[in-house]
Design an enzyme around this catalytic site. Structure first.
Site, mmCIF file in Angstrom:
data_model
loop_
_atom_site.group_PDB
_atom_site.id
_atom_site.type_symbol
_atom_site.label_atom_id
_atom_site.label_comp_id
_atom_site.label_asym_id
_atom_site.label_seq_id
_atom_site.Cartn_x
_atom_site.Cartn_y
_atom_site.Cartn_z
ATOM 1 N N ALA A 17 0.806 -1.225 0.000
ATOM 2 C CA ALA A 17 0.000 0.000 0.000
ATOM 3 C C ALA A 17 0.834 1.268 0.000
ATOM 4 C CB ALA A 17 -0.944 0.008 1.205
ATOM 5 N N LYS A 154 0.812 -9.745 -11.869
ATOM 6 C CA LYS A 154 1.790 -10.470 -12.665
ATOM 7 C C LYS A 154 3.206 -10.155 -12.170
ATOM 8 C CE LYS A 154 2.686 -7.052 -16.227
ATOM 9 N NZ LYS A 154 4.102 -6.840 -15.875
ATOM 10 N N HIS A 246 0.765 -9.500 -21.045
ATOM 11 C CA HIS A 246 0.009 -8.511 -21.807
ATOM 12 C C HIS A 246 -0.148 -8.858 -23.287
ATOM 13 C CE1 HIS A 246 0.234 -6.185 -18.240
ATOM 14 N NE2 HIS A 246 1.433 -5.691 -18.430
#
Length: 475
Positions: A17, A154, A246
């Site tokens: 975070a 990922k 991707h």
């Protein structure tokens, strides 16, 4: 989903975070969802990581500063409400007891009692690949994974073996329908528009096959270099970072058969069939590059052989695509920042205009303001019958006024909250893509250097017959 749709209470746990992803994407995404009225009426956000940013108020100040830098014009009251729901609790793979207690306390506060069975947990794991499995085990051991949707960043492992170990760790803790493997490319409006463009328009679908197309290019060059990510790139490289995720997912969206409906099962089943037909990569058809100066970057080994550029030729062995090469290219420190898919059509058979006028191309620009271009031939104005090149262009932001596009992470966070998995990657897709990539990991091609600001090594420029669209005539 309408902004007024009822959603259950949520406790959102964001690992990492205090990191760059949370600052640039996750908290701005939550702010924009809150501004649009798309978050649950009752929710709490608990940031977590190994090191505390200080008190909760110091962490909230950090979130406020990040929002000011990334979002710009802010609603002060909305910011105050959002950060008022934010707190921080340290944790690590060895000790998550305090975090588990913080989650339970937040749930009880949301419902005003001990029966928290209706509270949904969203756990976002933005952690290094090396730490992922241990963190998943901790979530199971401490009970945090109960009633949770786990968002996994990922790469999903670093090769076929490690990806299967990660998948086994997940299955020890949660069911597959609780796992949301995030690929932010799939959250982009322009990527989803590939399906709309093809399946909602009779103009394109009949020509979307080997009978009409000679090649497909999926080109995602990046102008930026490492931007302080030397340690990450040394452990991952361009193939793992971009191609097995991707670019392969873009290939799946371009090549899939009609799924019949836009649902998680139908779309992901269709993609999985494409990946089943995607042939393992031939290292002889792969070019690895490394930009000049890479080894001088911080946290990069002096003799590093990590690739910062990849170009490949891939093949899908089915009736629709047999014989059509798919060319994929991506890399750091290249000439342009683009996300472009080019479908190159076969040349017209008629010879009434003499020489072959060259192929038509359908070009999909996957920017935040999506564009579709069609290169064609038309009569040059004047007294003689001469051909000239022309481009038909559609700009969706102009064509569809009043649209309300969502940024990729904003959309994907919303989809997790809703429990909608259509735009997330399933375990069988991940496994098959690692099978496809593994031959290159086992026998990587020789590394070739390239100048920063160029289009990569010459061998990559020569890979597609007819060349790449991007970089041609300074396009």
């Amino acid at each position: 989903m309408s902004p007024t749709e009822k959603l259950p209470p949520h406790v959102m746990v964001l690992f990492g975070a205090t990191g760059d992803l949370a600052r640039r994407k996750l908290f701005p995404g939550l702010y924009k969802l809150a501004r649009a009225g798309r978050l649950p009426a009752d929710y709490q956000v608990i940031g977590s990581g190994r090191h505390s940013p200080g008190s909760d108020e110091e962490f909230r100040d950090q979130v406020r500063k990040g929002l000011a830098e990334t979002v710009g014009d802010l609603d002060d009251d909305l910011v105050a409400e959002l950060v008022g729901r934010v707190s921080f609790q340290t944790s690590n793979a060895d000790d998550g007891a305090d975090l588990a207690e913080a989650v339970r306390t937040a749930e009880q506060a949301l419902v005003g009692g001990d029966d928290v069975s209706d509270v949904r947990r969203l756990v976002y794991l933005s952690v290094p690949p090396s730490a992922m499995q241990d963190m998943i085990h901790m979530l199971g051991r401490e009970g945090i994974a109960e009633r949770a949707r786990l968002v996994i960043e990922k790469p999903f492992g670093l090769d076929l073996e490690s990806s299967r170990e990660l998948d086994a760790a997940l299955k020890d803790v949660v069911d597959e329908d609780q796992v949301f493997r995030i690929d932010h490319f799939l959250g982009k409006e322009a990527v989803q528009n590939i399906l709309a463009l093809r399946f909602a328009n009779g103009l394109f679908e009949p020509a979307w096959d080997a009978q009409h197309l000679t090649s497909v290019q999926i080109d995602v060059p990046e102008e930026l270099g490492l931007e302080g990510r030397g340690s990450f790139y040394e452990s991952t490289g361009c193939l793992r970072d971009m191609v097995s995720t991707h670019l392969s997912q873009l290939l799946g969206f371009v090549a899939l058969e009609d799924p019949g409906e836009f649902s998680a099962d139908a779309v992901r089943d269709a993609k999985a069939k494409v990946f089943a037909d995607l042939q393992p990569l031939d290292p002889a058809k792969v070019v690895f590059g490394q930009f000049e100066g890479y080894r001088d970057e911080e946290d990069v080994a002096e003799d590093s052989d990590v690739e910062t550029f990849v170009a490949i030729e891939a093949r899908v062995d089915n009736d629709r695509w047999r014989g059509v090469p798919f060319y994929l290219r991506t890399g750091k420190a290249l000439a342009q920042q683009r996300r472009t898919i080019t479908l190159r059509f076969r040349t017209a058979e008629s010879l009434i205009f003499g020489e072959d006028p060259g192929p038509n191309e359908l070009v999909l620009e996957l920017t935040d303001d999506p564009q579709v271009l069609i290169d064609m031939r038309a009569k040059r104005p004047g007294p003689d019958m001469e051909l000239a090149e022309a481009t038909m262009r559609m700009d969706f932001s102009d064509a569809i006024p009043g649209a309300d596009p969502l940024e990729a992470y904003e959309r994907l966070l919303l989809e997790v909250i809703r429990g909608e998995q259509t735009l997330f990657t399933r375990s069988d897709e991940v496994d098959r893509l690692w099978q496809v990539v593994q031959p290159v990991l086992d026998s990587p091609p020789p590394l070739q250097t390239y100048a920063q600001g160029s289009w990569g090594p010459q061998a990559a420029l020569d890979l597609p017959e007819g060349g790449w669209r991007l970089g041609r005539d300074d396009d």
